[in-house]
Design a protein around this motif. Structure first.
Motif, short mmCIF file in Angstrom:
data_model
loop_
_atom_site.label_atom_id
_atom_site.label_comp_id
_atom_site.label_asym_id
_atom_site.label_seq_id
_atom_site.Cartn_x
_atom_site.Cartn_y
_atom_site.Cartn_z
N PHE A 1 0.83 -1.20 0.00
CA PHE A 1 0.00 0.00 0.00
C PHE A 1 0.87 1.26 0.00
CE2 PHE A 1 -3.11 3.05 1.61
CZ PHE A 1 -4.26 2.67 0.94
N GLY A 2 1.91 1.26 0.82
CA GLY A 2 2.78 2.43 0.88
C GLY A 2 3.57 2.64 -0.41
N ILE A 3 4.10 1.57 -0.98
CA ILE A 3 4.93 1.68 -2.17
C ILE A 3 4.10 2.13 -3.39
CG2 ILE A 3 6.31 0.37 -3.83
CD1 ILE A 3 7.24 -1.35 -1.41
N VAL A 4 2.94 1.51 -3.59
CA VAL A 4 2.11 1.86 -4.75
C VAL A 4 1.58 3.29 -4.63
CG1 VAL A 4 0.03 1.26 -6.05
CG2 VAL A 4 1.51 -0.54 -5.17
N SER A 5 1.38 3.77 -3.39
CA SER A 5 0.91 5.14 -3.20
C SER A 5 1.87 6.15 -3.83
CB SER A 5 0.76 5.45 -1.70
OG SER A 5 -0.32 4.72 -1.15
N VAL A 6 3.17 5.85 -3.82
CA VAL A 6 4.15 6.74 -4.44
C VAL A 6 3.87 6.88 -5.93
CG1 VAL A 6 6.60 7.08 -4.95
CG2 VAL A 6 5.91 6.12 -2.75
N PHE A 7 3.62 5.75 -6.60
CA PHE A 7 3.38 5.78 -8.06
C PHE A 7 2.03 6.41 -8.39
CE2 PHE A 7 6.44 2.36 -7.37
CZ PHE A 7 7.41 2.68 -8.31
N THR A 8 1.04 6.25 -7.51
CA THR A 8 -0.25 6.89 -7.75
C THR A 8 -0.10 8.41 -7.70
OG1 THR A 8 -1.32 5.02 -6.65
CG2 THR A 8 -2.68 6.95 -7.06
N ILE B 1 -2.45 13.46 -1.23
CA ILE B 1 -3.27 12.45 -0.54
C ILE B 1 -2.54 11.11 -0.53
CG2 ILE B 1 -5.41 11.11 -0.70
CD1 ILE B 1 -6.74 13.60 -1.90
N PHE B 2 -1.91 10.78 -1.64
CA PHE B 2 -1.22 9.50 -1.76
C PHE B 2 0.16 9.55 -1.11
CE2 PHE B 2 -4.15 9.94 -5.34
CZ PHE B 2 -5.01 8.89 -5.04
N TYR B 3 0.84 10.67 -1.22
CA TYR B 3 2.15 10.77 -0.58
C TYR B 3 2.03 10.66 0.94
CZ TYR B 3 3.83 12.47 -5.11
OH TYR B 3 4.15 12.58 -6.45
N LEU B 4 0.91 11.11 1.49
CA LEU B 4 0.73 11.06 2.94
C LEU B 4 0.56 9.62 3.42
CD1 LEU B 4 0.56 13.05 5.32
CD2 LEU B 4 -1.92 12.96 5.11
N LEU C 1 -9.20 16.08 5.33
CA LEU C 1 -7.79 16.03 4.95
C LEU C 1 -7.64 16.05 3.43
CD1 LEU C 1 -4.86 15.74 5.94
CD2 LEU C 1 -5.17 13.25 5.82
N GLY C 2 -8.50 15.28 2.75
CA GLY C 2 -8.45 15.28 1.29
C GLY C 2 -8.74 16.65 0.71
N GLY C 3 -9.74 17.34 1.27
CA GLY C 3 -10.06 18.69 0.80
C GLY C 3 -8.94 19.67 1.09
N LEU C 4 -8.35 19.57 2.29
CA LEU C 4 -7.27 20.47 2.67
C LEU C 4 -6.05 20.29 1.78
CD1 LEU C 4 -6.05 22.53 4.67
CD2 LEU C 4 -5.35 20.59 6.10
N LEU C 5 -5.63 19.04 1.57
CA LEU C 5 -4.45 18.79 0.74
C LEU C 5 -4.70 19.20 -0.71
CD1 LEU C 5 -3.34 15.28 2.11
CD2 LEU C 5 -2.20 17.48 2.46
N THR C 6 -5.90 18.93 -1.21
CA THR C 6 -6.22 19.28 -2.60
C THR C 6 -6.21 20.78 -2.82
OG1 THR C 6 -7.55 17.27 -2.83
CG2 THR C 6 -7.94 19.03 -4.43
N ASP C 7 -6.75 21.53 -1.86
CA ASP C 7 -6.85 22.98 -2.03
C ASP C 7 -5.52 23.70 -1.75
OD1 ASP C 7 -9.43 22.96 -2.83
OD2 ASP C 7 -10.22 24.18 -1.20
#
Length: 464
Positions: A91-98, A172-175, A159-165
């Motif tokens: 999950f952590g590794i693939v999040s980087v590529f996403t 979101i994925f790097y976190l 959190l998703g809204g905060l990071l996106t804005d």
């Protein structure tokens, strides 16, 4: 491990294991709900419509749900701790590529890969915790696990809204990376390995391919209804249903299925599975529909939409905490019934009046239903089966709950697409129809919980 063995595990250690397994589930919850809120801005950034990115969610859920069915048998045979660690690392590794993806196709592909890792986390965390908990304490332990999971639900939208804005949706994925590292270390150091000593033989690869093919074709067929000729989308659905039928027949005949459909012969397990299936479908629809309403109809930005979901999130956290006490007194059946009644009430409120004040009240009500409707069916179902089968039971009920929720999401997205008008951007009719779908699902779940789940469930010994 039996209850006598469990007496040698101290309460402090059991709590530490609960936190470790809960953190693994927290990652999945926070990621999913963050992405749900960020979907419209993500689509705008990638130059497509929001409904065109539905596979960012549904593709993820498809691979996620397939892995849920495999996770239990894999953990039972190869070690629950080992497979949980593999899932966290993936999950952590693939999040980087996403986060690095630069096209809609790449985002969808990496999200599908992410689902395979995430699908290991939920059933294995629940199985590890159930394996070290005395039988009488399993419902309360599952409720506590859900309370930790619910924290991810609470944090995710805001959190998703905060990071996106403030940054962009990629964060979101790097976190996920630092949270994955922390979860990996906690599980590695606090959890002891466990297996099912009776589990043996090869994994049912043919069954895995059949269920993936069937769900994929059915989902694609539904998704393409507004765009393909009738013969083409109907053929995709028909072939998918045939594959699903072959899968069911195979799983009923082989000794070591990936989803043990024979568990449904236990009325208690079947009742909780039906109730959980409908309840989770309501939850999935609720978040996606309301996200589209707030951002595409009411024109709120991602941060404001995420903050609005705090009504739901706070309710989920509070009710999850209360459930840890209420399950010991009332048991999972009454709370499951109350959960679906609350979800039905909220869906009716959304359908009748989608202004902000009724929407806020509905989210508060729905939070209780979503929380208990997720945890109580799992606790009730798992508690009816022998301890050595907890991995298979957890994976089986979760797979059904998530697979059906994914199909309902695809149906909702298809309705929004088909009813979007000549401009392709009028989502309000499809949103209204989706709330009606939610009413039907909640009503069906309430009926199943009331009529199918026995008032006096079978004991684990009777379930064998």
């Amino acid at each position: 491990m039996n209850d006598a063995t469990n007496q040698h595990i101290t309460p402090a250690r059991r709590t530490a294991i609960l936190i470790a397994c809960g953190l693994a589930q927290f990652i999945v919850a926070a990621d999913y709900w963050s992405v749900a809120v960020a979907l419209p801005p993500m689509a705008e950034d990638l130059g497509v419509r929001a409904v065109d990115l539905q596979w960012v969610v549904s593709g993820y859920i498809l691979s996620f749900s397939v892995m849920l069915g495999i996770a239990g048998p894999l953990g039972d045979r190869l070690g629950r701790k080992r497979m949980l660690l593999i899932g966290i690392a993936a999950f952590g590794i693939v999040s980087v590529f996403t986060g690095m993806a630069d096209s809609p196709g790449m985002v969808i592909a990496t999200r599908i890969a992410l689902g395979f890792g995430g699908g290991l986390l939920l059933p294995l965390g629940a199985a590890i915790l159930a394996n070290i908990t005395p039988s009488a304490g399993i419902p309360r332990a599952m409720a506590m696990l859900t309370a930790i999971n619910a924290t991810g639900v609470a944090i995710g939208p805001a959190l998703g809204g905060l990071l996106t804005d403030t940054l962009n949706w990629r964060w979101i994925f790097y976190l996920n990376i630092p949270f994955s590292i922390l979860a990996f270390v906690m599980v590695a150091t606090m959890v002891r390995e466990s297996r099912d000593p009776d589990s043996s033989g090869r994994i049912d690869v043919i069954g895995i391919l059949l269920i993936m093919t069937s769900l994929g074709l059915i989902s694609i067929g539904i998704d393409r209804i507004p765009h393909w000729p009738t013969g083409e989308w109907a053929a995709a659905i028909a072939v998918g249903l045939v594959c699903l039928g072959v899968f069911v027949l195979r799983e009923l005949r082989i000794p070591k299925p990936i989803i043990d459909l024979r568990l449904l012969a236990n009325r208690t397990f079947a009742g909780y599975t039906l109730a959980g299936m409908f309840s989770n479908s309501c939850w999935c629809l609720l978040v996606i529909i309301t996200t589209m309403l707030l951002q595409k109809v009411d024109r709120y930005d991602a941060l404001d939409a995420g903050l609005f979901f705090l009504y739901l999130s706070v309710s989920v956290v509070v009710s999850s905490t209360l459930a840890t006490y209420l399950t010991g007194r009332f048991g999972p059946r009454p709370l499951t019934i109350v959960a679906l009644f609350f979800q039905l009430t909220a869906m009716v409120l959304f359908f009748v009046d989608d202004r902000l004040t009724p929407l806020a009240i509905g989210l508060l009500i729905a939070g209780v239903g979503c929380s208990w409707g997720w945890a109580m069916p799992q606790a009730g179902a798992i508690g009816t089966l022998p301890r050595e089968k907890v991995g298979l039971a957890s994976g089986s009920i979760l797979t059904v709950m998530v697979m059906v929720a994914n199909l309902m999401f695809v149906v909702s997205a298809t309705m929004m697409d088909a009813m979007s008008g000549p401009s392709g951007d009028d989502y309000e009719p499809g949103i209204h129809a989706s709330y009606l779908l939610g009413i039907c699902l909640a009503a069906a779940g309430l009926a199943a919980a009331w009529m199918v789940i026995p008032r006096s469930p079978a004991s684990p010994a009777e379930a064998t």
